[in-house]
Design an enzyme around this catalytic site. Structure first.
Site, PDB file in Angstrom:
ATOM      1  N   PHE A   1      72.114  19.069 128.971  1.00  0.00           N
ATOM      2  CA  PHE A   1      72.372  18.069 127.930  1.00  0.00           C
ATOM      3  C   PHE A   1      73.653  18.352 127.160  1.00  0.00           C
ATOM      4  CE2 PHE A   1      70.477  21.245 125.192  1.00  0.00           C
ATOM      5  CZ  PHE A   1      71.030  21.023 123.940  1.00  0.00           C
ATOM      6  N   LYS A   2      74.126  19.595 127.181  1.00  0.00           N
ATOM      7  CA  LYS A   2      75.343  19.940 126.441  1.00  0.00           C
ATOM      8  C   LYS A   2      76.548  19.116 126.910  1.00  0.00           C
ATOM      9  CE  LYS A   2      72.987  23.285 124.471  1.00  0.00           C
ATOM     10  NZ  LYS A   2      73.267  24.704 124.524  1.00  0.00           N
ATOM     11  N   ASP A   3      76.525  18.676 128.187  1.00  0.00           N
ATOM     12  CA  ASP A   3      77.637  17.880 128.714  1.00  0.00           C
ATOM     13  C   ASP A   3      77.819  16.569 127.959  1.00  0.00           C
ATOM     14  OD1 ASP A   3      78.414  19.591 130.850  1.00  0.00           O
ATOM     15  OD2 ASP A   3      76.762  18.828 132.067  1.00  0.00           O
TER      16      ASP A   3
ATOM     17  N   MET B   1      79.962  17.706 125.027  1.00  0.00           N
ATOM     18  CA  MET B   1      81.098  18.579 125.310  1.00  0.00           C
ATOM     19  C   MET B   1      82.218  17.866 126.054  1.00  0.00           C
ATOM     20  SD  MET B   1      81.404  21.705 124.245  1.00  0.00           S
ATOM     21  CE  MET B   1      79.827  22.548 124.333  1.00  0.00           C
TER      22      MET B   1
ATOM     23  N   THR C   1      75.580  25.992 126.859  1.00  0.00           N
ATOM     24  CA  THR C   1      76.770  25.634 126.084  1.00  0.00           C
ATOM     25  C   THR C   1      78.031  26.162 126.750  1.00  0.00           C
ATOM     26  OG1 THR C   1      75.658  25.482 123.950  1.00  0.00           O
ATOM     27  CG2 THR C   1      77.977  25.997 123.897  1.00  0.00           C
TER      28      THR C   1
END
Length: 481
Positions: A119-121, A124, A152
Site C-alpha cells: 500500500f505504500k506505493d 510514494m 516503506t
C-alpha cells in the site's frame, strides 16, 4: 492552506515548504491549520470520478502553492494503469484501488497493485514526482533519510530511483524483513539508492531518523529530507483512497452517499489509519475506524485503555506480520493533537513524557471522545490467528490475503456491525510473505510476472550499528555538498 506543528513552536508554512522535511523544527509533526470540508452534495459529485480526478479534487484542497495545472499533471502522471497494474486485476487496473467482495457487507480494498506490491506505493509514487517537481522549482537537492520495517523502504526507493536531485538512505532492521522484502530493496543498483541494515528492530531505525532530524545544523548542511509516514505528503495522498474505497463500497452495496462505511486498517506507525481519520474529519461518512495490530500491541492497548506506553527493544517482538513490528507509532501524535482540541502545549507535554521513556494516559473525557466521537476501536492478533484467518478467507471466499491483512480480517470480524459495510484495507500481496502463506495454505502464493527469481539477484547493502552518530558519518561521507 498553511501548515503548523502539532507542538506549536513553528510559524505556519506552505505545502512546498514542509513537503521535503520530516519533523518540524520543534520536534512536532506538520498538520493543516484546518481540514478542508466536503458537504454531502459535494461528495455526491465526487462519487463517479476516476482515481486521478478524485485525487486532484482531494489533494488540491491541501495544496495552494503549486499551480493547479502542474499539480493535475503530476497526479495524472502518477495514477495510471501502467504503474498500478501488477497483473492481478488487469481489467480493473484503471480503478487503481478496486474493492474485492467477501460477502454482502465485507470488502477488501486492493492497495497493493503498485510496483512494490504494498500500500505504500499509493502515496510514494506521487511523493517521488512531487519531490522532483519542487526540487527543480527551488533549484535544490534533498537527501532522504528513512526507516522501514519492510514496505516503506522499497516503495520509497522505487519511487525515487533515478530522480534528479534526490538521494535515498534507507535504514532497515537487520534480518527482520522477509526475504522478498529484502530482495526488493537490496537488489536495486541505482547510484542514488543506499541501504543501511541496522542491528536492531524498526524502532531503533526510526529513533535514528528522529535523532538526525533533531540536529538542525546537520539537517540543514546535508539537506536531509524524509519519506516516512511522518511526511505530510504521504498522508494527504493516502486520504484519497479512503474516498475511493467509500464510493466503491457504497455503489457495490446499493447504498447512498451519506450512509456510513466502516474501515479496518492494519497499522504499525499509524500513518495509514491517520489518513482515514483525516478523511473522516473532511466529511467522509466513516463510522468505525478499527486499528488492527499484531503481538506488538501498543496501539491496541491505547485504544482499549487510553494508555500510550511505547516499549523498549526487550518488549518488541519479531512476528510474521513484520511491517507492524513497531512499538512507537509516530503518527499517533497527529490524531491526539485533534483529540485534545489542538492544544499544542498539552500535546507537547504528552509527547515529552513519551520521549523521556514513559508515556501517558488519556483523561476519561478524551478516552470517551476517542471511541464515541472519533469511532476508534482496535484488536490484536497472533501468528496462529494469522494462519487461521488466511485459511478461512481462502476457504470461504477463494481470496489470498497477506499476514497483515489477515490481522485486519480478525479485527474486522471482532467489531463488525452487520448493518454497516466494512472495508479491510489491504497491506501487501501475499507473494511478499511466502513462508507464512505456505504454512497457511500449503501452496506458494501467486507472484506477479517479472518477479520470478527476485531473491536470487545480487544484493547491495551496508550493515551498521544502531547508532545515530555512525549513520550521520556514513551520510556525510557520501553526500556531495
Amino acid at each position: 492552506m498553511k501548515y503548523i506543528s502539532t507542538r506549536g513552536g513553528v510559524a505556519a508554512q506552505q505545502f512546498s515548504d514542509i513537503l521535503l522535511g520530516g519533523l518540524m523544527a520543534d520536534g512536532g509533526l506538520s498538520i493543516p491549520e484546518s481540514y478542508p470540508q466536503f458537504a454531502t452534495a459535494e461528495l455526491a459529485q465526487l462519487a463517479t470520478l476516476n482515481y486521478r480526478d478524485l485525487a486532484f479534487a482531494v489533494i488540491s484542497r491541501f495544496v495552494d502553492d503549486i499551480p493547479a495545472a502542474d499539480l493535475k499533471a503530476l497526479i495524472d502522471k502518477t495514477y495510471t494503469a501502467a504503474v498500478y497494474c501488477n497483473g492481478r486485476n488487469a481489467s480493473d487496473a484503471d480503478q487503481i484501488t478496486p474493492v474485492i467482495k467477501l460477502d454482502d457487507t465485507l470488502y477488501v480494498q486492493e492497495l497493493s497493485n503498485g510496483p512494490t506490491l504494498a500500500f505504500k506505493d499509493m502515496a510514494m509514487q506521487l511523493l517521488g514526482n512531487l519531490f522532483e517537481y519542487v526540487l527543480a522549482a527551488k533549484g535544490e537537492q534533498v537527501n532522504i533519510l528513512g526507516a522501514t520495517s519492510g514496505d516503506t523502504g522499497s516503495a520509497a526507493e522505487y519511487a525515487m530511483r533515478g530522480k534528479k536531485g534526490v538521494n535515498v538512505f534507507m535504514l532497515s532492521p537487520f534480518g527482520k524483513m522477509s526475504p522478498f522484502q529484502r530482495a526488493q530493496m537490496f537488489s536495486l543498483q541505482d547510484e542514488n539508492i543506499y541501504n543501511l541494515s541496522v542491528h536492531g528492530f524498526f524502532d531503533a531505525c526510526q529513533d535514528i531518523v528522529k535523532d538526525v532530524n533533531k540536529d538542525a545544523a546537520y539537517k540543514a548542511k546535508y539537506k536531509i529530507g524524509a519519506v516516512n509516514s511522518i511526511n505530510w505528503g504521504r498522508i494527504v495522498a493516502q486520504v484519497v483512497y479512503y474516498f475511493k474505497g467509500y464510493f466503491a463500497t457504497i455503489a457495490a452495496t446499493g447504498r447512498a452517499v451519506g450512509d456510513s462505511v466502516d474501515f479496518c486498517v492494519p497499522s504499525g506507525n499509524f500513518g495509514n489509519i491517520c489518513a482515514g481519520h483525516i478523511a473522516r474529519q473532511m466529511g467522509l461518512p466513516i463510522g468505525q475506524l478499527i486499528v488492527a495490530t499484531n503481538e506488538n500491541d501498543v496501539l491496541d492497548e491505547f485504544f482499549k485503555t487510553g494508555g500510550y506506553h511505547p516499549r523498549g527493544l526487550d518488549r518488541t517482538y519479531e512476528t510474521t506480520s513484520p511491517s507492524m513490528d513497531i512499538t512507537k507509532a509516530s503518527n499517533l501524535e497527529r490524531f491526539v493533537f485533534d483529540l485534545v482540541g489542538r492544544d499544542a502545549s498539552k500535546l507537547a507535554a504528552m509527547w515529552q513524557a513519551v520521549e523521556s521513556g514513559g508515556g501517558f494516559d488519556l483523561p476519561a473525557e478524551d478516552f470517551a471522545r476517542m471511541r464515541d466521537v472519533y469511532g476508534f476501536k482496535s484488536e490484536a492478533s497472533t501468528h496462529a490467528d494469522r494462519v487461521a484467518h488466511i485459511r478461512e478467507v481462502f476457504a470461504q471466499f477463494g481470496v489470498q490475503i497477506d499476514p497483515h491483512t489477515a490481522d485486519g480480517y480478525k479485527a474486522a470480524k471482532a467489531h463488525r456491525n452487520p448493518a454497516v459495510p466494512m472495508v479491510i484495507m489491504e497491506t501487501a500481496l501475499p507473494a511478499k510473505f511466502e513462508t507464512t502463506m505456505l504454512e497457511a495454505l500449503n501452496q506458494p502464493p501467486a507472484r506477479p510476472a517479472g518477479l520470478a527469481g527476485l531473491e536470487d539477484l545480487p544484493q547491495r547493502f551496508d550493515a551498521i550499528a544502531a547508532d545515530a552518530e555512525q549513520v550521520k558519518a556514513y551520510l556525510a561521507e557520501r553526500i556531495k555538498l
